[in-house]
Design an enzyme around this catalytic site. Structure first.
Site, PDB file in Angstrom:
ATOM      1  N   GLY A  41       0.788  -1.223   0.000  1.00 36.78           N
ATOM      2  CA  GLY A  41       0.000   0.000   0.000  1.00 36.78           C
ATOM      3  C   GLY A  41       0.819   1.271   0.000  1.00 36.78           C
ATOM      4  O   GLY A  41       0.280   2.346  -0.246  1.00 36.78           O
ATOM      5  N   CYS A  74     -27.419  -8.996 -17.160  1.00 36.38           N
ATOM      6  CA  CYS A  74     -26.830  -8.566 -18.440  1.00 36.38           C
ATOM      7  C   CYS A  74     -27.789  -8.901 -19.575  1.00 36.38           C
ATOM      8  O   CYS A  74     -28.332 -10.005 -19.646  1.00 36.38           O
ATOM      9  CB  CYS A  74     -25.492  -9.273 -18.651  1.00 36.38           C
ATOM     10  N   CYS A 102     -25.967 -11.838 -21.827  1.00 35.80           N
ATOM     11  CA  CYS A 102     -25.605 -13.166 -21.313  1.00 35.80           C
ATOM     12  C   CYS A 102     -26.374 -13.519 -20.050  1.00 35.80           C
ATOM     13  O   CYS A 102     -26.203 -14.614 -19.515  1.00 35.80           O
ATOM     14  CB  CYS A 102     -24.097 -13.280 -21.072  1.00 35.80           C
ATOM     15  N   CYS A 137     -22.629  -6.663 -19.598  1.00 36.37           N
ATOM     16  CA  CYS A 137     -21.406  -6.871 -18.825  1.00 36.37           C
ATOM     17  C   CYS A 137     -20.338  -5.883 -19.270  1.00 36.37           C
ATOM     18  O   CYS A 137     -20.092  -5.719 -20.462  1.00 36.37           O
ATOM     19  CB  CYS A 137     -20.849  -8.275 -19.064  1.00 36.37           C
ATOM     20  N   CYS A 181     -18.466 -11.903 -20.611  1.00 35.82           N
ATOM     21  CA  CYS A 181     -19.762 -11.948 -21.295  1.00 35.82           C
ATOM     22  C   CYS A 181     -19.698 -12.890 -22.507  1.00 35.82           C
ATOM     23  O   CYS A 181     -20.572 -13.730 -22.698  1.00 35.82           O
ATOM     24  CB  CYS A 181     -20.147 -10.537 -21.749  1.00 35.82           C
TER      25      CYS A 181
END
Lengths: 199, 308
Positions: free
Chosen positions: B38, B247, B250, B272, B278
């Site tokens: 980090g 979606c 899909c 998506c 997808c």
């Protein structure tokens, strides 16, 4: 006075240093897990082929290095200076990389650069040689370790767990330790903490 | 014009474009970034043959770690086929000659702009993020000397105040992307402008995550199996976006959706954002409300609700 030519460096510097770095990167990302590290180098003794590969991958003119104990001999310093251009310092606290031939005799971490609160990345990385890795007796936890991981190496100082715990307590300061054995490399960054096994 | 197979191209670059000294400098920064999860490690970012904002940080990280045997995937907002993704993928095909793929599971290096793939990442994969502003405190405290002190002290009260002001104004935390998160209990990082939907995927991911900011010249990292905890409040816990419709192509649920405008009559659909995910689902036979072959030209029966 005859001057022997230094031993050869990487035959393919681009790809060999990349492979060495990726081994190091994953060693650092998954601490206490030895990874394969092939090295065809033939550096001057007692510098091992693996430690030489790590040094040639990471050192350059920006990174003073310090040679500890039996490594502090002219052929080793000449080999590293010739291939990396890195300055050889005799003051351990000034070194970004501290090379150590015998991990059993690691220098006192307090004598090395710890980084600063503003720039903890300016700390020393200790590169040390061991004979082999073992699955214990130490147990570690920390980032990169799903739960805990058993780790050991020969030789290591008897008080290594206490020294690593003290190092980890300095976070975000502290040194990072890289251990090289024949054909393998493992790392113990400052985030890796020794765990006391449950009785 | 033909060349013998062994001839060098007219202009040749070092493998993966960057020179070896630059790679060494970046590699040292990556190692320290992994060792201090980090923390933003400064590095001497180079000018790349693309403008700042096009992923120069991610490109330099990828160039420093890429090997000849690696398989690279590049995504831009989840898509393999948009300008940035195509340009950067071609860049590495040209300068490194590496194999590329659009399949998340086949790649071991994935460079991303603003998304994490829906397909769960695996051990051994590296996810390289393109980061515009790496400093989560920058818009709250412009002085670098001060933000460094705040990070060193792990003093993130400013960000909590900012999130609290969200609640005071909107009734909820209105930060929806680049949602700040605490890494390994110390440093708060900007996860790059990924939707906060993706934040939970960073926590204890088996993959290594490396962030490169080219303009700001910072590299930071999250090792595998490391805690990444979004900032929140006990009475306003962190939540991700939810979508009322699956979606349209899909039928996937629980994924991040993009809104696509279909006409000027208010028609729209939600699909998506991750095109590879997808396409994979469609290849498996999953369908949505607007799937071919009976896909209508108008979206009258399409979903009307977006993300909440």
């Amino acid at each position: 006075m005859g001057i022997a030519a230094p031993a050869a460096g990487f035959a393919e510097p681009v790809h060999e240093s990349q492979r060495t770095f990726v081994a190091l990167m994953w060693a650092m990302a998954e601490p206490a897990l030895p990874r394969p590290l092939a090295s065809a180098l033939t550096p001057p003794a007692p510098l091992s082929p693996e430690l030489a590969a790590v040094a040639l991958t990471l050192l350059d003119y920006e990174t003073p290095f310090f040679l500890d104990g039996p490594l502090a001999i002219a052929p080793v310093a000449a080999f590293l200076r010739f291939h990396t251009g890195a300055p050889h310092t005799l003051v351990a606290a000034e070194a970004r990389f501290v090379l150590c031939a015998d991990a059993g005799a690691l220098p006192d971490f307090a004598t090395l650069a710890q980084g600063t609160a503003d720039y903890p990345d300016r700390s020393a990385t200790v590169l040390a040689q061991v004979d082999r890795f073992t699955a214990g007796p130490l147990i570690f936890s920390g980032p990169g370790i799903p739960d805990t991981r058993r780790f050991g190496a020969e030789p290591l100082p008897a008080d290594l767990a206490a020294r690593l715990a003290a190092n980890a307590a300095l976070f975000p300061l502290g040194i990072d330790l890289v251990l090289c054995a024949p054909g393998t490399v493992a790392a113990l960054p400052r985030t890796t903490r020794p765990v006391t096994p449950n009785p | 014009m033909t060349h013998p197979a062994t001839a060098m191209p007219a202009i040749s670059y070092n493998f993966a474009y960057l020179d070896e000294q630059t790679k060494r400098m970046i590699r040292r920064a990556i190692l320290k970034a992994i060792a201090i999860p980090g923390y933003q490690v400064p590095f001497a970012g180079r000018e790349m043959p693309m403008p700042y904002g096009w992923g120069t940080g991610g490109v330099q990280v990828t160039a420093a770690l890429l090997g000849a045997d690696d398989v690279l995937k590049v995504i831009d907002q989840g898509s393999d086929d948009t300008t940035n993704a195509v340009a950067l993928r071609t860049f590495f095909e040209t300068t490194a000659g590496v194999k590329t793929t659009s399949h998340t599971a086949e790649a071991n290096v994935i460079q991303t702009r603003h998304r994490i793939p829906e397909t769960p990442l695996k051990p051994g994969q590296v996810l390289v993020y393109q980061v515009p502003i790496p400093e989560p405190l920058r818009f709250l405290e412009p002085r670098e000397t001060e933000t460094r002190k705040l990070h060193a002290l792990s003093d993130y009260g400013l960000i909590h105040v900012k999130l609290y002001e969200d609640i005071a104004r909107h009734g909820h935390i209105a930060t929806t992307y680049a949602y700040p998160a605490t890494v390994n209990g110390h440093y708060v990082m900007d996860p790059s402008p990924i939707p906060k939907f993706d934040n939970p995927k960073m926590d204890h991911s088996p993959a290594l995550q490396v962030f490169g900011a080219g303009r700001e010249k910072r590299i930071y990292a999250v090792p595998p199996y490391t805690s990444v905890v979004p900032l929140d409040f006990a009475d306003h816990p962190f939540t991700v976006q939810r979508f009322s419709q699956p979606c349209a192509l899909c039928g996937a649920e629980g994924v991040y959706l993009d809104e696509v405008i279909l006409d000027d009559q208010g028609g729209r659909m939600f699909v998506c954002s991750d095109t590879d995910y997808c396409a994979g689902r469609q290849a498996e036979g999953h369908t949505g409300t607007l799937s071919a072959p009976d896909a209508p030209t108008r979206a009258d029966e399409g979903p009307k609700e977006g993300c909440s």
